[in-house]
Design a protein around this motif. Sequence first.
Motif, mmCIF file in Angstrom:
data_model
loop_
_atom_site.group_PDB
_atom_site.id
_atom_site.type_symbol
_atom_site.label_atom_id
_atom_site.label_comp_id
_atom_site.label_asym_id
_atom_site.label_seq_id
_atom_site.Cartn_x
_atom_site.Cartn_y
_atom_site.Cartn_z
ATOM 1 N N LEU A 145 0.898 -1.146 0.305
ATOM 2 C CA LEU A 145 -0.050 -0.124 0.037
ATOM 3 C C LEU A 145 0.970 1.351 -0.154
ATOM 4 O O LEU A 145 0.655 2.179 -0.699
ATOM 5 C CB LEU A 145 -1.068 -0.131 1.182
ATOM 6 C CG LEU A 145 -2.126 0.871 1.377
ATOM 7 C CD1 LEU A 145 -2.694 1.060 0.320
ATOM 8 C CD2 LEU A 145 -2.465 0.795 2.613
ATOM 9 N N THR A 164 3.964 1.497 -1.029
ATOM 10 C CA THR A 164 4.428 1.768 -2.440
ATOM 11 C C THR A 164 3.610 2.274 -3.369
ATOM 12 O O THR A 164 4.004 3.036 -4.185
ATOM 13 C CB THR A 164 5.060 0.579 -3.069
ATOM 14 O OG1 THR A 164 5.846 -0.488 -1.885
ATOM 15 C CG2 THR A 164 5.764 0.552 -4.301
ATOM 16 N N ALA A 165 2.347 1.986 -3.299
ATOM 17 C CA ALA A 165 1.278 2.329 -4.313
ATOM 18 C C ALA A 165 1.307 3.945 -4.082
ATOM 19 O O ALA A 165 1.182 4.763 -4.943
ATOM 20 C CB ALA A 165 -0.143 1.680 -4.151
ATOM 21 N N PHE A 166 1.324 4.481 -2.860
ATOM 22 C CA PHE A 166 1.250 6.120 -2.466
ATOM 23 C C PHE A 166 2.526 6.702 -3.279
ATOM 24 O O PHE A 166 2.565 7.573 -3.659
ATOM 25 C CB PHE A 166 1.312 6.250 -1.150
ATOM 26 C CG PHE A 166 0.033 6.397 -0.531
ATOM 27 C CD1 PHE A 166 -0.819 7.646 -0.876
ATOM 28 C CD2 PHE A 166 -0.687 5.254 0.278
ATOM 29 C CE1 PHE A 166 -2.057 7.776 -0.293
ATOM 30 C CE2 PHE A 166 -1.852 5.716 0.592
ATOM 31 C CZ PHE A 166 -2.546 6.557 0.307
ATOM 32 N N HIS A 214 4.201 5.475 -5.918
ATOM 33 C CA HIS A 214 4.044 5.777 -6.949
ATOM 34 C C HIS A 214 3.113 6.933 -7.603
ATOM 35 O O HIS A 214 3.221 7.574 -8.659
ATOM 36 C CB HIS A 214 3.818 4.319 -7.838
ATOM 37 C CG HIS A 214 5.044 3.480 -8.149
ATOM 38 N ND1 HIS A 214 5.163 2.433 -7.148
ATOM 39 C CD2 HIS A 214 6.154 3.875 -8.481
ATOM 40 C CE1 HIS A 214 6.370 1.874 -7.586
ATOM 41 N NE2 HIS A 214 7.030 2.699 -8.478
ATOM 42 N N TYR A 215 2.109 6.989 -6.984
ATOM 43 C CA TYR A 215 0.966 7.913 -6.946
ATOM 44 C C TYR A 215 1.529 9.365 -6.851
ATOM 45 O O TYR A 215 1.382 9.846 -5.613
ATOM 46 C CB TYR A 215 -0.178 7.366 -5.949
ATOM 47 C CG TYR A 215 -1.509 8.194 -6.450
ATOM 48 C CD1 TYR A 215 -2.445 7.084 -6.990
ATOM 49 C CD2 TYR A 215 -1.857 9.235 -6.514
ATOM 50 C CE1 TYR A 215 -3.510 7.631 -7.330
ATOM 51 C CE2 TYR A 215 -3.153 9.707 -6.753
ATOM 52 C CZ TYR A 215 -3.987 8.891 -7.378
ATOM 53 O OH TYR A 215 -5.244 9.632 -7.672
ATOM 54 N N PHE A 263 1.808 12.501 -5.965
ATOM 55 C CA PHE A 263 0.771 13.575 -5.313
ATOM 56 C C PHE A 263 1.049 14.883 -5.571
ATOM 57 O O PHE A 263 0.476 15.975 -5.525
ATOM 58 C CB PHE A 263 0.578 13.389 -3.751
ATOM 59 C CG PHE A 263 -0.331 12.395 -3.454
ATOM 60 C CD1 PHE A 263 -1.687 12.572 -3.539
ATOM 61 C CD2 PHE A 263 0.158 11.091 -2.751
ATOM 62 C CE1 PHE A 263 -2.503 11.663 -3.274
ATOM 63 C CE2 PHE A 263 -1.149 10.194 -2.315
ATOM 64 C CZ PHE A 263 -2.303 10.435 -2.513
ATOM 65 N N ASN A 280 -0.732 19.364 -6.987
ATOM 66 C CA ASN A 280 -1.311 19.281 -5.748
ATOM 67 C C ASN A 280 -0.500 19.938 -4.598
ATOM 68 O O ASN A 280 0.584 20.444 -4.757
ATOM 69 C CB ASN A 280 -1.245 17.826 -5.167
ATOM 70 C CG ASN A 280 -2.666 17.017 -5.579
ATOM 71 O OD1 ASN A 280 -3.675 17.855 -5.689
ATOM 72 N ND2 ASN A 280 -2.707 16.007 -6.196
#
Lengths: 216, 216
Positions: free
Chosen positions: A96, A98-100, A102-103, A105, A109
């Motif tokens: 999870l 890692t997902a952040f 890569h995402y 932000f 933003n």
Amino acid sequence: MANETVKIPQATAKRLPLYYRFLKNLHSSGKQRVSSAELSEAVKVDSATIRRDFSYFGALGKKGYGYNVNYLLSFFRKTLDQDELTKVALIGVGNLGTAFLHYNFLKNNNTKIEVAFDVDEGKVGKTIGEVPIFHMDDMDKQIVAADIQVAILTVPAPVAQPITDRLVQANVKGILNFTPARLNVPAAIRVHHIDLAVELQSLVYFLKHYPTETEE
Amino acid sequence: MANETVKIPQATAKRLPLYYRFLKNLHSSGKQRVSSAELSEAVKVDSATIRRDFSYFGALGKKGYGYNVNYLLSFFRKTLDQDELTKVALIGVGNLGTAFLHYNFLKNNNTKIEVAFDVDEGKVGKTIGEVPIFHMDDMDKQIVAADIQVAILTVPAPVAQPITDRLVQANVKGILNFTPARLNVPAAIRVHHIDLAVELQSLVYFLKHYPTETEE
DNA sequence: TAAACTTTGTACTATTTTTCACAAAATCAC
DNA sequence: GTGATTTTGTGAAAAATAGTACAAAGTTTA
């Protein structure tokens, strides 16, 4: 700091980032004006609710015309402090986390994940999505040094509370908690809780018990 | 199917999985009884709200004593249909999707991710957390064949709507949508929307505009 | 310019959710 | 067994949120 005249209802405040994103979409697709009805269709919020939400900030639209996309956008940019960067730390570089990373932000933003922490020596020293990963032992020092204001907590549940205590000590003001643990924090610290298992379960409950009902 | 006598308020329904989990914790730590005040401390919900929530299901407690953990637990197990398995498909095996696959929802739960789908040939044919990954082209057929009721949508935003249309065609009843897109679905389909970027932004907004306020 | 049309902003109403506060019922202590 | 204590369940009030409906003010059309 709290620079609006009136207190905005929490329900409204939660919808603001949503409005903001759709306005950006409209803007980049070259749209000049938009009505509350169009916006309603796009974000799935009643048009009267949208007009009411906007009205807390004054009369932003024009009768018979709608809202000017550019004006609204720059207004929200100010209101949501899009110009002011909030520094974020990610605690726990599992799937999870890692997902952040890569995402990204940062794009358009007002938040940026500056650092990440994990106990896994195989991850420490690496970089994911331009974010450097440090060892958890260095967390407290690093967070203070980098003046981090918000932490995203994606660690195993049993260590959530002790890590939270350290985050509070390190002057973090807000925590986005993805662990199932309900965190104990001083009143001044804000915790938003996103519980993936609960979300799935409550969806299932609604499916079984509210056969054809209105949306969340 | 909808087997409770009274309609449970939505706000209550959303808290049920949370209560359930904490009751399991209490049970496994050997606790026999619990008061609404204790539970309140643990789940961070006002004790009167907890009592009211429980009361929708009848008188589950005993005055001067509190609630019997075992009784409450078995009651909720029934109510939340913990015995009946809901089959779930995961669409999009990116970082977030992978996190879900590793997060073994089966344990003590009423949901199971049966299959996953992705367009990446490198992933197709593999298995993560015992869940087989198929190609997106086979999605429709497989979902119908496996009688999947719920889909977790962790795909890039631009393909969210077309894939959703296919899910609806394939008889999926509920969608847990992690993409920023607001999905168009028939009224009978339930969509729960979790927008990670919006969650972070709204936390930041609250931090800046509600200096010391009550929790979400 | 004038009539037809559009769309906001909000008074008012409805609905949902939370909280207070306390009688009633049970437990607990001795 | 009796009095003090605990804790539920809920009526009633309060607070928060959403939705209806429409006057007012503008735009658009011709």
